[in-house]
Design an enzyme around this catalytic site. Structure first.
Site, PDB file in Angstrom:
ATOM      1  N   ASP A  24       0.839  -1.234   0.000  1.00 30.74           N
ATOM      2  CA  ASP A  24       0.000   0.000   0.000  1.00 30.74           C
ATOM      3  C   ASP A  24       0.859   1.263   0.000  1.00 30.74           C
ATOM      4  O   ASP A  24       0.613   2.190  -0.767  1.00 30.74           O
ATOM      5  CB  ASP A  24      -1.050  -0.001   1.119  1.00 30.74           C
ATOM      6  CG  ASP A  24      -0.513  -0.016   2.536  1.00 30.74           C
ATOM      7  OD1 ASP A  24       0.701  -0.254   2.738  1.00 30.74           O
ATOM      8  OD2 ASP A  24      -1.314   0.220   3.475  1.00 30.74           O
ATOM      9  N   SER A  53      -5.802  -4.431  12.569  1.00 31.43           N
ATOM     10  CA  SER A  53      -6.167  -3.014  12.460  1.00 31.43           C
ATOM     11  C   SER A  53      -7.105  -2.505  13.548  1.00 31.43           C
ATOM     12  O   SER A  53      -8.107  -1.835  13.262  1.00 31.43           O
ATOM     13  CB  SER A  53      -6.794  -2.723  11.099  1.00 31.43           C
ATOM     14  OG  SER A  53      -5.856  -2.900  10.114  1.00 31.43           O
ATOM     15  N   GLU A  95      -2.988   9.055  11.998  1.00 32.43           N
ATOM     16  CA  GLU A  95      -2.035   8.035  12.461  1.00 32.43           C
ATOM     17  C   GLU A  95      -0.599   8.412  12.047  1.00 32.43           C
ATOM     18  O   GLU A  95       0.338   8.271  12.823  1.00 32.43           O
ATOM     19  CB  GLU A  95      -2.417   6.658  11.898  1.00 32.43           C
ATOM     20  CG  GLU A  95      -1.537   5.561  12.436  1.00 32.43           C
ATOM     21  CD  GLU A  95      -2.185   4.194  12.509  1.00 32.43           C
ATOM     22  OE1 GLU A  95      -3.424   4.104  12.430  1.00 32.43           O
ATOM     23  OE2 GLU A  95      -1.438   3.213  12.649  1.00 32.43           O
ATOM     24  N   ASP A 109      -5.590   0.050   5.835  1.00 34.13           N
ATOM     25  CA  ASP A 109      -6.401  -0.307   6.996  1.00 34.13           C
ATOM     26  C   ASP A 109      -7.605   0.614   7.155  1.00 34.13           C
ATOM     27  O   ASP A 109      -8.736   0.170   7.388  1.00 34.13           O
ATOM     28  CB  ASP A 109      -5.552  -0.257   8.285  1.00 34.13           C
ATOM     29  CG  ASP A 109      -4.310  -1.116   8.177  1.00 34.13           C
ATOM     30  OD1 ASP A 109      -4.228  -1.925   7.231  1.00 34.13           O
ATOM     31  OD2 ASP A 109      -3.419  -0.976   9.034  1.00 34.13           O
TER      32      ASP A 109
END
Ligand code: GLA
Length: 389
Positions: free
Chosen positions: A37, A126, A162, A174
């Site tokens: 990702d 997650s 995050e 996630d």
């Protein structure tokens, strides 16, 4: 605690307020496409039917008051001074989301929030994204009723919280899965363009079994950042041949094979090789899944684990033992680690008639080899972030 009435009762006891709304956002399991990702590649996660549930009510002052059903701490944060809570042990994910929402122009007011987290922590499923996304959908819905929720923007803001507020350098997978999840489907996501498509999970006589190593993921953050840096180095090498590329996700297997000598560092070459071939596996997976060919999909999962073990080097004795033991059980079509690695979980495709054998055999051999006891969950998919009452 997962019963909504009990949760409401607990909220009333703590906050003396009846005027409560309840939101939920799930954890996820990634079926294929690991460590792709943040390289602008492809992923294939599915939302779980467990997640974070949050009760919320408005307050008259400018405080966000946070409490969890399984913790004694109460965090009372001043809305105008959220940055000063960046380093608190619990509550920083929620306050990070509030902060990013405000920065993006959303209104956020004083509120009480009670969190009930059902995703096991540190298991690579997650739990953090579930908290962030539940917080995000609750705050937007409470304080911005006039705005239609842009779910992709919400996923990006949760990721930003995050990355920048909490300081964990994760990719978008996630949060995207937690917000956009759909029962009985996986999400095929292009992390470079954020184009996505639902992929029905028609498992027939098979189920997905998640096995938790129950190993503490102590090295996960530092090794994760190290892998990211190695991929960036790889990109720099490749740019010597292909100056226009912006991420590894733009490179096909054929292109990689034709120019790989340009990567002068053998460790970096292994990391890049994993990413390029993992992306290719996800594309193949979409094809085989559309034909209902679960056993081919299982083979791709096995190849993925081997690549994560030998090239990307993010597995470790616990995940590798689960992988090897799972493959010895009749009725297992595929198995692999899921999430960042260094502990956490595997996900396996197991025939319904083999579930008990799987648990017994893998459980016993894993205990013998690691002295740890694993947990097994027969996975059920669930819906993405939403108001539940
Ligand atoms: C963690 C990160 C994700 C992704 C995976 C590895 O779960 O949060 O963004 O990078 O690791 O695929």
């Amino acid at each position: 605690m997962s019963n909504i009435e009990e949760l409401k009762k607990k909220f009333r006891e703590i906050f003396k307020d009846d005027n409560v709304r309840i939101f939920h956002s799930p954890g996820r399991v990634n079926l294929l496409g690991e460590h792709t990702d943040y390289n602008g590649g492809y992923v294939l996660p599915a939302a779980l039917n467990v997640g974070t549930t949050v009760c919320i009510s408005k307050r008259d002052d400018k405080k966000i008051v946070l409490k969890a059903t399984d913790l004694d701490d109460v965090v009372s944060a001043d809305i105008d001074n959220l940055l000063s809570y960046r380093n608190i042990k619990w509550g920083n994910y929620q306050l990070g989301v509030a902060y990013e929402l405000m920065k993006a122009g959303y209104k956020v007011g004083g509120c009480n929030m009670l969190f009930d987290d059902a995703v096991p922590h540190g298991a690579g499923l997650s739990s953090s994204a579930a908290i962030e996304c539940a917080t995000g959908i609750a705050l937007i819905s409470m304080f911005n009723p006039e705005r239609e929720i842009d779910r992709v923007e919400l996923a990006l803001l949760a990721q930003k919280a995050e990355n920048q507020f909490v300081g964990v350098n994760c990719g978008i997978m996630d949060q995207f899965a937690s917000i956009m999840g759909k029962r009985d489907n996986a999400i095929f996501l292009n992390c470079r363009t954020l184009e996505y498509q639902y992929v029905p999970l028609s498992l027939g006589d098979y189920v997905l079994v998640i096995t938790n190593t129950n190993k503490k993921r102590s090295l996960a953050d530092s090794k994760y950042n190290e892998r990211r840096a190695e991929c960036e180095k790889g990109l720099e090498f490749l740019k010597k041949e292909l100056p226009y590329i912006t991420c590894l996700g733009e490179i096909t297997v054929d292109i990689f094979e034709s120019i790989r000598e340009v990567i002068k560092d053998p460790v970096v070459e292994k990391r890049v090789r994993h990413v390029i071939y993992e992306d290719d596996r996800v594309l193949k997976a979409i094809e085989v899944l559309s034909k209902g060919n679960l056993s081919e999909f299982g083979k791709l999962m096995i190849e993925s684990h081997i690549s994560l073990r030998d090239l990307y080097e993010v597995t470790g004795i616990e995940l590798d033992t689960l992988f090897e033991e799972a493959l010895k059980v009749k009725g297992v079509l595929g198995t692999r680690m899921t999430g960042a690695g260094f502990g956490g979980c595997t996900v396996s495709i197991v025939h319904k008639s083999a579930i008990d054998d799987f648990k017994r055999y893998v459980g016993e051999n894993y205990r013998l080899k690691t002295s740890l006891t694993p947990d097994f969950y027969v996975m059920e998919t669930g819906e993405g972030a939403r108001e539940i009452c």
